[in-house]
Every structure is written in C-alpha cells, then in structure tokens.
Design an enzyme around this catalytic site. Structure first.
Site, PDB file in Angstrom:
ATOM      1  N   HIS A 225       0.851  -1.200   0.000  1.00 11.17           N
ATOM      2  CA  HIS A 225       0.000   0.000   0.000  1.00 11.17           C
ATOM      3  C   HIS A 225       0.880   1.242   0.000  1.00 11.17           C
ATOM      4  CE1 HIS A 225      -3.149  -2.782   1.077  1.00 11.17           C
ATOM      5  NE2 HIS A 225      -2.504  -3.118   2.173  1.00 11.17           N
TER       6      HIS A 225
ATOM      7  N   GLU B  95      -1.107  -0.604   8.189  1.00 18.77           N
ATOM      8  CA  GLU B  95      -1.998  -1.541   8.873  1.00 18.77           C
ATOM      9  C   GLU B  95      -1.198  -2.397   9.846  1.00 18.77           C
ATOM     10  OE1 GLU B  95      -3.069  -3.370   5.012  1.00 18.77           O
ATOM     11  OE2 GLU B  95      -2.508  -5.282   5.896  1.00 18.77           O
TER      12      GLU B  95
ATOM     13  N   HIS C  92       3.498  -7.461   1.604  1.00 18.14           N
ATOM     14  CA  HIS C  92       2.886  -8.419   2.529  1.00 18.14           C
ATOM     15  C   HIS C  92       1.796  -9.254   1.872  1.00 18.14           C
ATOM     16  CE1 HIS C  92       0.333  -4.842   2.627  1.00 18.14           C
ATOM     17  NE2 HIS C  92      -0.655  -5.610   3.021  1.00 18.14           N
TER      18      HIS C  92
ATOM     19  N   ARG D  48      -1.253  -4.697  -6.284  1.00 14.02           N
ATOM     20  CA  ARG D  48      -1.019  -6.138  -6.265  1.00 14.02           C
ATOM     21  C   ARG D  48       0.277  -6.454  -7.015  1.00 14.02           C
ATOM     22  NH1 ARG D  48      -5.849  -7.805  -8.538  1.00 14.02           N
ATOM     23  NH2 ARG D  48      -6.938  -7.255  -6.646  1.00 14.02           N
TER      24      ARG D  48
HETATM   25 ZN    ZN Z   1      -2.697  -4.939   3.169  1.00 13.68          ZN
END
Ligand code: ZN
Length: 321
Positions: free
Chosen positions: A98, A116, A173, A193
């Site tokens: 991200h 996150e 991740h 992605r």
């Molecule tokens: Zn994520």
C-alpha cells in the site's frame, strides 16, 4: 445527549478465499458463501458498520461525527480515521503493498495511504505470512519479479496465535492460508497487487497486477515488522502495547477481574477476542462477549470492565491529532 459506548454491527464481505470461522464468531446464518472479511468498525464508503444500540441506533459514524464531534476527539477530524476488520483466509491472498499518505495524495486522487497491523487470533499448523522482501533496490526487485523468482524475493514468516505484525505503507505483505486475524488500519483501500500466484479468476483471467506503482512505493530500508511488545501491569489489567505509530496505537488488554479505565482524549475501539464480562459506565452497562466491538467516546469519563476479558484496543495517537 450524554456520550455512551457504541456497539457496531459488522459488515460481512464474501471473498473467494474466505473460510467459515467468521460465521462461527458472529453466529450469523446469513452468508452462504465464503466470508473472508468482517468490517467490524468501519466508516469506509464500501462498507459502513451501523451502530446497533441506544439513541444513535442505525446511524453511521460519519453522521455521528457531524453532530457529536466531541465524542471522537477535542480536535477536528476530517473523517473517521480507522478501519478494523477480521480476516479469515482459507487460501493464500495475493502479495501486495500500500502507498503512504503522500503518494496516495498525489497519485490516487487525494486518497489516504494505508498503514496496517495484524493481530493473529488463530492459525492452522504451518500457517505463514509474507512480510518484507530481499531485493536491495528497485532494479533488483523488478528483475526478480520479472523472472518469477518469488521464493528468493519474498520473506515468508511462520505465525501463531497471539503474534502481532506491523505493516507500514511500503511493506510488501500477504496473508497466508489458515490464518484468522484482526486488522487495524488507516481507513483506506488503495492496494497495489504484486503477485497472485498466477491464479486464474472466475472470469478465466489472471487478476490485474500493479507492479509499476508497487515498485514506486515499496520500502527498501524496511526491516523488522515484528515489534517488541511493552507489557504494563496495572492492578487487574495486563496491558501490552503492541504498536504506537503516527496513525494509531494498538494494545492488548487482559482483564482478570475488574479494571477502571480513564477516558483518553480520543475515542477508543475495543474488540473482544475472548472471554465474557461487562463494560460499566455511569449510565448503564454493556455485555461483552467474544466478537463484540465497542467504541468508547472520548468524553465519556471513567468506565470499568468486569469479568475475564481478552481484548484488542486501538485509538488514534493523541500526539498527531
Ligand atoms: Zn494490506
């Protein structure tokens, strides 16, 4: 209206990789498919979790923020800043990254970045996540990716229940098969992605990748994503500070019998991972069971938690609001 603790109804998201553990936690009959995500406290447009109790029943957080801003913070908040989810993976999820706030602001129409973190609630034997990579720079990353040398490039880490991982923007991740976790994140959904195991989707095509943007935002000086927890004992509370970063602080609370909590200057979100008890405040009480998610308003005053409770609590960092 006097501030009171808000309870939320989760928004369930069907995912091709979803399992069956979320239906068990929430004892819900409705979803027949694979429920991959439960957005337990969300004001994100794609899935807002409604309030379930009291005078504000049926309302969304954005509505309450307009009429009761002091419940959230003494300071002005543009939007509800956090999103809390449970994820139940019955398959490996795609490898992703991200952007940070600055990149998202410039390249994604003013969106937020996404930092996150993951608290592992349950994991099958051998379960692992991908966190980090071994490339020394952008060129090497692109080369290894082009040559499909994923095992060399990506760092795979075995996980077990109770572990915690911090995933700042820029960290590569992926969630692995057999893991149920709680995710606390900035309220954003911008994902690039990188690799999807060459899987073919229901439409017969591979899913779109965003390698170029991903390589733009990947962190090359990243390192340790498993933070060192700081444990503090206060009477009947064992508090483990899992992370305190610019975007949020996350703590694990174990209450053995009864503990009195003081209000912070900001709202606190509490998710009950396990146990049973009550949250008692000046004007009433709320029953706490596994799967409950509650927001304690910033201006509610003292409250106590009684019973035997294991919870994850999160809040925005007061130093940055
Ligand atoms: Zn994520």
């Amino acid at each position: 209206m006097k501030p009171y603790p808000l309870i939320f109804e989760p928004v369930f998201k069907e995912r091709i990789w979803g399992g069956s553990r979320l239906e068990q936690i929430f004892n819900c009959k409705k979803p027949k498919g694979h429920i991959g995500e439960a957005w337990i406290v969300s004001d994100y447009p794609e899935g807002k979790s409604p309030i379930m109790n009291g005078e504000l029943s049926g309302k969304f957080l954005s509505e309450v923020m307009k009429t009761h801003s002091k419940w959230f913070s003494q300071f002005h908040l543009e939007k509800f800043p956090l999103l809390v989810k449970l994820l139940d993976a019955n398959d490996d999820l795609s490898v992703q990254v991200h952007p940070g706030d600055e990149y998202a602001m410039i390249n994604e129409k003013g969106g937020s970045g996404k930092t996150e973190c993951w608290y592992i609630i349950d994991s099958a034997p051998g379960a692992a996540i991908i966190i980090g990579h071994r490339a020394k720079d952008r060129r090497e990353f692109a080369e290894l990716a082009r040559e499909n040398r994923w095992n060399e490039l990506l760092v795979r880490v075995p996980v077990k229940a109770g572990e915690f991982f911090f995933i700042p923007s820029g960290a590569v991740h992926a969630l692995g098969k057999g893991i149920l976790l709680l995710e606390v994140q900035q309220s954003s959904d911008i994902t690039y992605r990188i690799y999807d195991y060459d899987r073919i989707g229901l439409d017969g095509n591979k899913r779109e990748l965003h390698l170029e943007k991903a390589i733009d935002v990947i962190e090359f000086n990243g390192g340790n994503y498993q933070t060192v927890p700081n444990v503090v004992r206060e009477n009947d509370l064992v508090k483990t500070i899992l992370i305190s970063c610019n975007h949020f602080a996350v703590e694990k609370w174990i209450v053995e019998n009864m503990h009195v909590f003081k209000s912070l200057k900001v709202f606190v979100l509490i998710y009950i991972v396990d146990g049973k008890g009550q949250l008692i405040y000046e004007d009433g009480l709320i029953h706490l069971i596994k799967g409950s998610s509650i927001m304690v308003p910033a201006n509610m005053g003292e409250y106590k938690i009684q019973g035997r409770i294991e919870a994850i609590a999160c809040y925005i960092n007061t130093s940055i609001v």
